[in-house]
Design an enzyme around this catalytic site. Structure first.
Site, PDB file in Angstrom:
ATOM      1  N   ASN A 115       0.807  -1.043  -0.279  1.00 40.05           N
ATOM      2  CA  ASN A 115       0.452   0.167  -0.412  1.00 40.05           C
ATOM      3  C   ASN A 115       1.345   1.532  -0.092  1.00 40.05           C
ATOM      4  O   ASN A 115       2.371   1.304   0.111  1.00 40.05           O
ATOM      5  CB  ASN A 115      -0.888  -0.130   1.100  1.00 40.05           C
ATOM      6  CG  ASN A 115      -0.207   0.590   2.661  1.00 40.05           C
ATOM      7  OD1 ASN A 115       0.807   1.028   2.643  1.00 40.05           O
ATOM      8  ND2 ASN A 115      -0.286  -0.574   3.032  1.00 40.05           N
ATOM      9  N   ARG A 116       0.259   2.319  -0.316  1.00 40.02           N
ATOM     10  CA  ARG A 116       1.408   3.926  -0.773  1.00 40.02           C
ATOM     11  C   ARG A 116       2.056   3.933   0.868  1.00 40.02           C
ATOM     12  O   ARG A 116       3.355   4.582   0.610  1.00 40.02           O
ATOM     13  CB  ARG A 116       0.031   4.790  -0.693  1.00 40.02           C
ATOM     14  CG  ARG A 116       1.086   6.012  -0.578  1.00 40.02           C
ATOM     15  CD  ARG A 116       0.076   7.002  -0.869  1.00 40.02           C
ATOM     16  NE  ARG A 116       0.847   8.574  -0.472  1.00 40.02           N
ATOM     17  CZ  ARG A 116       1.509   9.035   0.302  1.00 40.02           C
ATOM     18  NH1 ARG A 116       1.066   8.242   1.468  1.00 40.02           N
ATOM     19  NH2 ARG A 116       2.162  10.711  -0.205  1.00 40.02           N
ATOM     20  N   LYS A 117       1.584   3.881   2.195  1.00 37.64           N
ATOM     21  CA  LYS A 117       2.227   3.546   3.476  1.00 37.64           C
ATOM     22  C   LYS A 117       3.361   3.030   3.597  1.00 37.64           C
ATOM     23  O   LYS A 117       4.773   3.592   3.476  1.00 37.64           O
ATOM     24  CB  LYS A 117       1.057   4.034   4.583  1.00 37.64           C
ATOM     25  CG  LYS A 117       2.477   3.645   6.250  1.00 37.64           C
ATOM     26  CD  LYS A 117       1.002   3.522   7.072  1.00 37.64           C
ATOM     27  CE  LYS A 117       1.988   3.992   7.975  1.00 37.64           C
ATOM     28  NZ  LYS A 117       3.122   2.704   8.338  1.00 37.64           N
ATOM     29  N   GLU A 118       3.054   1.500   2.927  1.00 41.11           N
ATOM     30  CA  GLU A 118       4.220   0.615   2.966  1.00 41.11           C
ATOM     31  C   GLU A 118       5.231   0.656   1.877  1.00 41.11           C
ATOM     32  O   GLU A 118       6.474   0.945   2.409  1.00 41.11           O
ATOM     33  CB  GLU A 118       3.720  -0.645   2.648  1.00 41.11           C
ATOM     34  CG  GLU A 118       2.714  -1.717   3.784  1.00 41.11           C
ATOM     35  CD  GLU A 118       1.849  -2.272   3.330  1.00 41.11           C
ATOM     36  OE1 GLU A 118       1.434  -2.921   4.498  1.00 41.11           O
ATOM     37  OE2 GLU A 118       2.078  -2.498   2.335  1.00 41.11           O
TER      38      GLU A 118
ATOM     39  N   ASP B 246      -7.048  -7.950   0.896  1.00 42.72           N
ATOM     40  CA  ASP B 246      -7.875  -9.611   0.861  1.00 42.72           C
ATOM     41  C   ASP B 246      -7.449  -9.561  -0.904  1.00 42.72           C
ATOM     42  O   ASP B 246      -7.553 -10.173  -1.661  1.00 42.72           O
ATOM     43  CB  ASP B 246      -7.608  -9.883   1.651  1.00 42.72           C
ATOM     44  CG  ASP B 246      -7.352  -9.449   2.919  1.00 42.72           C
ATOM     45  OD1 ASP B 246      -5.956  -9.861   3.163  1.00 42.72           O
ATOM     46  OD2 ASP B 246      -8.548 -10.036   4.199  1.00 42.72           O
TER      47      ASP B 246
END
Length: 505
Positions: free
Chosen positions: A205-208, A275
């Site tokens: 995701n964007r944060k990761e 998921d």
């Protein structure tokens, strides 16, 4: 527009091996109307609760709900939550689960307390041991998963950092998959993308992604730029960065970045949306879809998932409705596929006080005469059902060479007409069974019939209904159109023979 039905059929032939962190998701729903006198904390008056297969197990369920087969490898403890997950997975169609039990670890369990009225998560309680699996457990996971790669079309690693996907497990699985020519998708949790080296696609995701690449990752351009170094490090073919309501951006090793905006939807619960995206990516890539199609499918599936409460799966039909144009669906949804669907719709209309009308025919080549009858029939009732002779029925009635169009094509053309509310295909020579089932308030036929020769008129009139005969347009019939077409074809053939030989055929 890609062919959704063809892709769905291809997905149904795929097998996905999913390995990852399994967990039990519990949702406790209730209302909050006061603060506890014991401490400054809200009190939730519990109204209901539900448990679902969560984490990588929810990925497996989503793969199966799309029609593919999923072989799932996960880890549980020897406890009540583990036993509950084993039992639940055993009941999942198209999911074959291989669970390794570790008595030294608890089964990961998450309980979410949700305000029913506001659909707000108030508190989450976790039971887990997030440390990497012990050496012996690692070996058992590897031994369980490696032989299954040969049976899979693609491998999906769903990493929740709960101990299953250790560096050793990841390395063994990716290396074995690559050796067998199988693609690997990783939904990563580690910020060190190097441990996933050799995977086909990473889906942070964007944060990761921002933390792993130390970039802002706030535009397509900045994501594309940061992804180049990340792909070199991970030796992967592409990185997909999911960005919630801002859509998702795919950066391939070769070619331009592709950004797909999020599908507008009222968000009820974001639990498990990742998921669903991972499952769709695996199933569609395995089926041979291109990147653009894969992204459109994933974005639509995410929209369906966040519109549901709890850890949700997305069924093929739900995805279909989200992807296909409204006009196409509006027509297609008028075609009933079973007597049960027909009965249910008639019951619903009658509950609303609507008068149900019925007419029938072969409708092989739709012409103005058909349109006139159908329009007049609809004017005589509130909802019009059209009984359509099946291909076998038309062949018996009209002879070999008919129908010109198959029953699906004829049904779709009829359903596209505004005057038609429902199309029901019947295999008998007459629509008597359908008329008996529906018992319409109005039975309509063309004026070339008399009341006594209309099939089912006794049933309708006995129930208080009426028979309506509509004047037909002279000179319009499917049979005459077919004969005229045959005559035109013969004349063209004769003319060609004369041109070549100089002799009239």
């Amino acid at each position: 527009m890609f062919d959704f039905d063809a892709l769905s059929q291809a997905i149904a032939r795929q097998t996905v091996l999913c390995v990852g962190d399994l967990m039990l998701d519990e949702f406790v729903y209730g209302e909050v109307s006061r603060i506890s006198p014991e401490a400054p904390a809200p009190v939730i008056a519990v109204q209901r609760s539900e448990t679902n297969i969560g984490g990588a197990g929810n990925v497996a369920r989503n793969i199966a709900s799309l029609g593919a087969t999923c072989i799932f490898v996960g880890l549980v403890g020897e406890d009540a939550a583990g036993a509950q997950l084993k039992s639940a997975l055993s009941r999942e169609p198209r999911v074959e689960s291989v669970l390794v039990a570790d008595p030294a670890r608890p089964t990961t369990r998450k309980a979410r307390f949700v305000s029913e009225h506001f659909s707000t998560h108030m508190l989450r309680a976790d039971w887990e041991q997030a440390a990497p699996a012990a050496g012996e457990t690692e070996k058992r996971l590897i031994d369980a998963a490696l032989p299954l790669i040969a049976r899979a079309d693609i491998v999906l690693l769903s990493d929740y950092a709960k101990g299953v996907l250790t560096a050793r497990v990841i390395r063994n699985l990716i290396d074995a998959a690559r050796k067998q020519g199988k693609r690997v998708i990783v939904d990563p949790k580690s910020l060190n993308f190097a441990i996933y080296r050799g995977a086909t696609l990473l889906t942070p995701n964007r944060k990761e992604f921002s933390e792993a690449t130390r970039s802002r990752a706030d535009t397509t351009e900045s994501i594309a730029q940061a992804a180049q170094d990340a792909m070199q490090l991970a030796d992967c073919e592409a990185i997909l960065v999911t960005q919630s309501e801002h859509g998702m951006t795919l950066v391939p090793r070769k070619g331009e970045a592709i950004h797909v905006p999020a599908v507008p939807v009222k968000v009820r619960d974001v639990s498990g949306a990742g998921d669903t995206v991972a499952a769709v990516l695996a199933a569609t890539l395995a089926a041979g879809a291109d990147w653009d199609t894969v992204l459109r499918m994933a974005a639509a599936a995410a929209a369906v998932a966040v519109g549901k409460k709890g850890t949700a799966t997305v069924a093929r039909e739900e995805l279909r409705r989200k992807i296909l144009p409204h006009a196409y669906l509006a027509a297609e949804e008028k075609i009933v596929s079973s007597d049960a669907d027909l009965r249910a719709q008639v019951v619903e209309w009658r509950k609303q006080g609507l008068r149900v009308g019925f007419t029938n025919g072969c409708f092989d080549i739709l012409h103005p005469g058909h349109v006139k009858v159908l329009t007049a029939a609809r004017a005589a009732c509130d909802r019009l059902i059209v009984g359509l002779n099946s291909d076998a029925s038309v062949r018996r009635l009209k002879g070999e060479g008919r129908p010109v169009q198959n029953e699906r094509a004829r049904a779709e053309v009829l359903a596209a007409l505004e005057a038609v509310d429902l199309v029901a295909v019947f295999d008998e020579d007459t629509p008597l069974r359908l008329i008996t089932e529906i018992r319409p308030s109005v039975l309509v036929k063309g004026g070339d019939y008399t009341r006594e020769t209309v099939v089912g008129h006794e049933i309708v009139e006995e129930a208080g209904g009426t028979v309506v005969l509509v004047d037909t347009l002279p000179g319009h019939s499917t049979t005459s159109l077919v004969e005229r077409a045959k005559g035109d074809d013969k004349k063209k053939t004769d003319d060609k023979v004369k041109d070549v030989t100089g002799v009239k055929a």
